[in-house]
Design an enzyme around this catalytic site. Structure first.
Site, PDB file in Angstrom:
ATOM      1  N   GLU A 113      -3.463  13.070   4.718  1.00  0.00           N
ATOM      2  CA  GLU A 113      -2.727  11.851   4.431  1.00  0.00           C
ATOM      3  C   GLU A 113      -3.725  10.767   4.059  1.00  0.00           C
ATOM      4  O   GLU A 113      -4.756  10.612   4.718  1.00  0.00           O
ATOM      5  CB  GLU A 113      -1.891  11.420   5.632  1.00  0.00           C
ATOM      6  CG  GLU A 113      -0.782  12.419   5.970  1.00  0.00           C
ATOM      7  CD  GLU A 113       0.000  12.036   7.207  1.00  0.00           C
ATOM      8  OE1 GLU A 113      -0.367  11.018   7.842  1.00  0.00           O
ATOM      9  OE2 GLU A 113       0.973  12.733   7.529  1.00  0.00           O
ATOM     10  N   PHE A 125       0.855  -1.176   0.000  1.00  0.00           N
ATOM     11  CA  PHE A 125       0.000   0.000   0.000  1.00  0.00           C
ATOM     12  C   PHE A 125       0.892   1.227   0.000  1.00  0.00           C
ATOM     13  O   PHE A 125       2.052   1.169   0.416  1.00  0.00           O
ATOM     14  CB  PHE A 125      -0.913   0.021   1.230  1.00  0.00           C
ATOM     15  CG  PHE A 125      -1.787  -1.192   1.353  1.00  0.00           C
ATOM     16  CD1 PHE A 125      -2.652  -1.536   0.337  1.00  0.00           C
ATOM     17  CD2 PHE A 125      -1.731  -1.997   2.471  1.00  0.00           C
ATOM     18  CE1 PHE A 125      -3.458  -2.660   0.417  1.00  0.00           C
ATOM     19  CE2 PHE A 125      -2.534  -3.126   2.576  1.00  0.00           C
ATOM     20  CZ  PHE A 125      -3.394  -3.456   1.554  1.00  0.00           C
ATOM     21  N   SER A 145     -14.180   3.560   3.739  1.00  0.00           N
ATOM     22  CA  SER A 145     -13.670   4.559   4.682  1.00  0.00           C
ATOM     23  C   SER A 145     -13.141   5.750   3.904  1.00  0.00           C
ATOM     24  O   SER A 145     -11.932   5.942   3.753  1.00  0.00           O
ATOM     25  CB  SER A 145     -12.552   3.939   5.548  1.00  0.00           C
ATOM     26  OG  SER A 145     -12.136   4.817   6.559  1.00  0.00           O
ATOM     27  N   PRO A 146     -14.037   6.607   3.387  1.00  0.00           N
ATOM     28  CA  PRO A 146     -13.634   7.642   2.424  1.00  0.00           C
ATOM     29  C   PRO A 146     -12.818   8.786   3.000  1.00  0.00           C
ATOM     30  O   PRO A 146     -12.249   9.561   2.233  1.00  0.00           O
ATOM     31  CB  PRO A 146     -14.980   8.148   1.892  1.00  0.00           C
ATOM     32  CG  PRO A 146     -15.954   7.873   2.996  1.00  0.00           C
ATOM     33  CD  PRO A 146     -15.493   6.595   3.616  1.00  0.00           C
ATOM     34  N   GLU A 153     -11.905 -15.102  -7.487  1.00  0.00           N
ATOM     35  CA  GLU A 153     -11.675 -15.203  -6.049  1.00  0.00           C
ATOM     36  C   GLU A 153     -12.505 -16.317  -5.420  1.00  0.00           C
ATOM     37  O   GLU A 153     -12.067 -16.966  -4.465  1.00  0.00           O
ATOM     38  CB  GLU A 153     -11.980 -13.862  -5.375  1.00  0.00           C
ATOM     39  CG  GLU A 153     -10.982 -12.765  -5.685  1.00  0.00           C
ATOM     40  CD  GLU A 153      -9.609 -13.015  -5.067  1.00  0.00           C
ATOM     41  OE1 GLU A 153      -9.503 -13.858  -4.157  1.00  0.00           O
ATOM     42  OE2 GLU A 153      -8.638 -12.359  -5.502  1.00  0.00           O
ATOM     43  N   GLU A 169       0.402 -16.028  -1.463  1.00  0.00           N
ATOM     44  CA  GLU A 169      -0.033 -14.853  -0.717  1.00  0.00           C
ATOM     45  C   GLU A 169      -0.195 -15.158   0.766  1.00  0.00           C
ATOM     46  O   GLU A 169      -0.781 -14.371   1.510  1.00  0.00           O
ATOM     47  CB  GLU A 169      -1.348 -14.327  -1.303  1.00  0.00           C
ATOM     48  CG  GLU A 169      -1.201 -13.861  -2.748  1.00  0.00           C
ATOM     49  CD  GLU A 169      -2.499 -13.322  -3.327  1.00  0.00           C
ATOM     50  OE1 GLU A 169      -3.479 -13.171  -2.564  1.00  0.00           O
ATOM     51  OE2 GLU A 169      -2.538 -13.057  -4.545  1.00  0.00           O
ATOM     52  N   GLU A 182     -10.417 -18.837  -3.205  1.00  0.00           N
ATOM     53  CA  GLU A 182     -10.608 -18.835  -1.760  1.00  0.00           C
ATOM     54  C   GLU A 182     -11.553 -19.922  -1.267  1.00  0.00           C
ATOM     55  O   GLU A 182     -11.427 -20.356  -0.115  1.00  0.00           O
ATOM     56  CB  GLU A 182     -11.129 -17.463  -1.303  1.00  0.00           C
ATOM     57  CG  GLU A 182     -10.130 -16.335  -1.501  1.00  0.00           C
ATOM     58  CD  GLU A 182     -10.545 -15.048  -0.809  1.00  0.00           C
ATOM     59  OE1 GLU A 182      -9.727 -14.122  -0.772  1.00  0.00           O
ATOM     60  OE2 GLU A 182     -11.685 -14.966  -0.304  1.00  0.00           O
ATOM     61  N   ARG A 218      -6.600 -11.415  10.240  1.00  0.00           N
ATOM     62  CA  ARG A 218      -6.537 -10.075   9.649  1.00  0.00           C
ATOM     63  C   ARG A 218      -5.632  -9.194  10.495  1.00  0.00           C
ATOM     64  O   ARG A 218      -5.787  -9.089  11.724  1.00  0.00           O
ATOM     65  CB  ARG A 218      -7.928  -9.463   9.555  1.00  0.00           C
ATOM     66  CG  ARG A 218      -8.775 -10.049   8.428  1.00  0.00           C
ATOM     67  CD  ARG A 218      -8.081  -9.966   7.099  1.00  0.00           C
ATOM     68  NE  ARG A 218      -8.983 -10.072   5.956  1.00  0.00           N
ATOM     69  CZ  ARG A 218      -8.573 -10.160   4.710  1.00  0.00           C
ATOM     70  NH1 ARG A 218      -7.274 -10.168   4.447  1.00  0.00           N
ATOM     71  NH2 ARG A 218      -9.441 -10.245   3.718  1.00  0.00           N
TER      72      ARG A 218
END
Length: 373
Positions: free
Chosen positions: A215, A192, A297-298, A276, A327, A280, A242
Site C-alpha cells: 500500500e 492524497f 520515505s520511499p 512559495e 489553504e 509563505e 502539522r
C-alpha cells in the site's frame, strides 16, 4: 445515444482520447463554424463559445454506447453538457453533439492554443486520464471532479520521474518495467490517494520473487527552500501546525521547517521555490543552490522532494505571518542566526528531515556562499 461527437479541445489529442476510450480512435478532421475554442480562466482546457465568423477546428468521432459513457465520465469532471450542432467534414455537413460549458464553469479568458497546449500539457494530461479512467465504474463523476487537480499534480510528478533516469553505480540497475503488476486498486481518493497493489519484482539471484501486497501513499512532487542571508549570516524558517505530528500524538505539533510547497502542473521546481517564498514568507529569492533530490520515505510514499538554499535579504523585521487563506495556512516566520539554527538542530527542536538536511548542508557550504556575497 449520440451518433457523432465533435471534439474541439483537449480530446483532439489522440493519445488522450484513446486513453479515455480504452481503444484506438477512428476520428476524422472536422470544423464548427461561428464558434471558437476559448481558454477557461485559471485552467489549461478550453470551452466552446459562439463567435460569428470564427471556425473551431476539431475531430469527429462516431462513438459506441460504451464510448459515450466513458467520454461523459471523463468530461463530467469539467462541467460540460452535450448540444447538437452542424459540423463540417470533408464529406459534407453532419449533425454532431458538442460539449458546451455549463454555468458552473469559470468564464472564458481569450483564445485557446491547441498546439501549445499539446506540447506542454498533453503528456501529463494523458497520464492523469489513466488514473481517472481507472476509476470508471467505481467512482462518481462528482468524486473525480473534486480530486482531479491532485490527480493532475501526480501525473506531472510521474512525467518528471519518467524523464529523469537516476544513476545506478551501487544499487541494482533494474528497471521499473521488470516489475510485474498483478492488480491495482485505489481504496482512498482524496487530496492524497492510496494505492493498493499486488506485484512481483526481480530478486537477487535472478527471477521474480513471490507475490507481495503493498500500500502506497500517492503525493505530488514538492520543493523546499531555506532562505539564507550570507551577509548577516541568518536564515529564515517558518513554523506551522502539522497534522502528521498531531495524529502521532506529538504534544507540540507545530514544526520548524524551510519554506515548502507542491510543484504545480507545468511549473519547474525553481519556479515553485520562488513562488512559495513569496506566498509563505513574503520574500524574493536570489540565487538558488541545490541541496539534493530525494524520497523522504520511499517504503510507502511517492513524494519526491527537491531542496534548495535560496539567497535572500533578511533584515530585522523580515519575518512575517504568511500563507494562503484559501489553504488555511497560518505560517509564522522566524529569522535565526545560522549558528543558533545549528544548535536547534542538535537540540532536537528541528524535527523535520528537510530542515535538518538544509541546515547541515548550509553549515558545510557556509564559507563558500559567504565568499560569493
Amino acid at each position: 445515444m449520440a451518433e457523432r461527437i465533435f471534439l474541439y479541445g483537449t480530446l483532439r489529442y489522440l493519445p488522450l482520447l484513446e486513453t479515455v476510450l480504452g481503444r484506438a480512435a477512428d476520428a476524422v478532421p472536422a470544423r464548427l463554424r461561428d464558434h471558437r475554442a476559448m481558454a477557461v480562466r485559471s485552467e489549461t482546457y478550453p470551452a466552446i463559445r459562439p463567435a460569428p465568423g470564427a471556425v473551431a477546428e476539431g475531430i469527429l468521432l462516431t462513438p459506441s454506447e460504451e464510448d459515450l459513457a466513458r467520454l461523459n465520465f471523463y468530461e463530467g469532471a469539467y462541467h460540460y453538457d452535450l448540444r447538437a450542432l452542424s459540423v463540417e467534414t470533408a464529406d459534407g455537413a453532419v449533425t454532431a453533439e458538442v460539449y458546451f460549458p455549463t454555468d458552473a464553469q469559470p468564464p472564458p479568458d481569450g483564445p485557446w492554443d491547441y498546439e501549445g497546449w499539446a506540447a506542454v500539457h498533453g503528456p501529463a494530461t494523458r497520464i492523469a486520464a489513466e488514473e481517472v479512467m481507472g476509476l470508471y465504474g467505481t467512482r462518481s463523476e462528482e468524486e473525480v471532479r473534486g480530486v482531479y487537480p491532485t490527480i493532475l499534480l501526480r501525473a506531472w510528478s510521474e512525467l518528471r520521474a519518467r524523464g529523469e533516469v537516476p544513476p545506478a553505480q551501487v544499487r541494482r540497475g533494474i528497471g521499473a518495467g521488470e516489475v510485474e503488476v498483478l492488480s491495482r486498486r485505489m481504496p482512498h481518493l482524496g487530496y492524497f490517494g492510496v494505492s493498493d497493489t499486488v506485484l512481483r519484482h526481480p530478486v537477487a539471484g535472478g527471477g521474480l520473487g513471490p507475490e507481495i501486497r503493498r500500500e502506497g501513499f500517492l503525493m505530488g512532487d514538492a520543493v523546499t527552500v531555506l532562505p539564507y542571508d550570507p551577509v548577516r549570516d541568518v536564515v529564515l524558517v517558518i513554523d506551522q501546525f502539522r497534522f502528521g505530528p498531531f495524529l502521532r500524538g506529538d504534544p507540540r505539533p507545530w514544526s520548524l521547517e524551510p519554506v515548502a510547497g507542491r510543484v504545480d502542473p507545468g511549473e519547474t521546481p525553481e519556479e515553485t521555490a520562488r513562488r512559495e517564498a513569496r506566498e509563505e514568507a513574503g520574500l524574493e529569492i536570489g540565487a538558488l543552490h541545490l541541496i539534493g533530490k530525494y524520497y523522504p520515505s520511499p517504503a510507502a510514499v511517492t513524494e519526491w522532494l527537491v531542496s534548495y538554499v535560496g539567497i535572500a535579504d533578511l533584515p530585522p523585521g523580515a519575518a512575517k505571518i504568511g500563507g494562503l487563506d484559501s489553504e488555511a495556512e497560518d505560517i509564522q516566520g522566524h529569522i535565526v542566526p545560522l549558528d543558533e539554527m545549528d544548535a536547534l538542530a542538535e537540540s532536537g527542536e528541528v524535527g523535520t528531515g528537510p530542515l535538518l538536511l538544509s541546515v547541515h548542508w548550509l553549515m558545510r557550504h557556509r564559507a563558500r556562499l559567504r565568499s560569493l556575497a
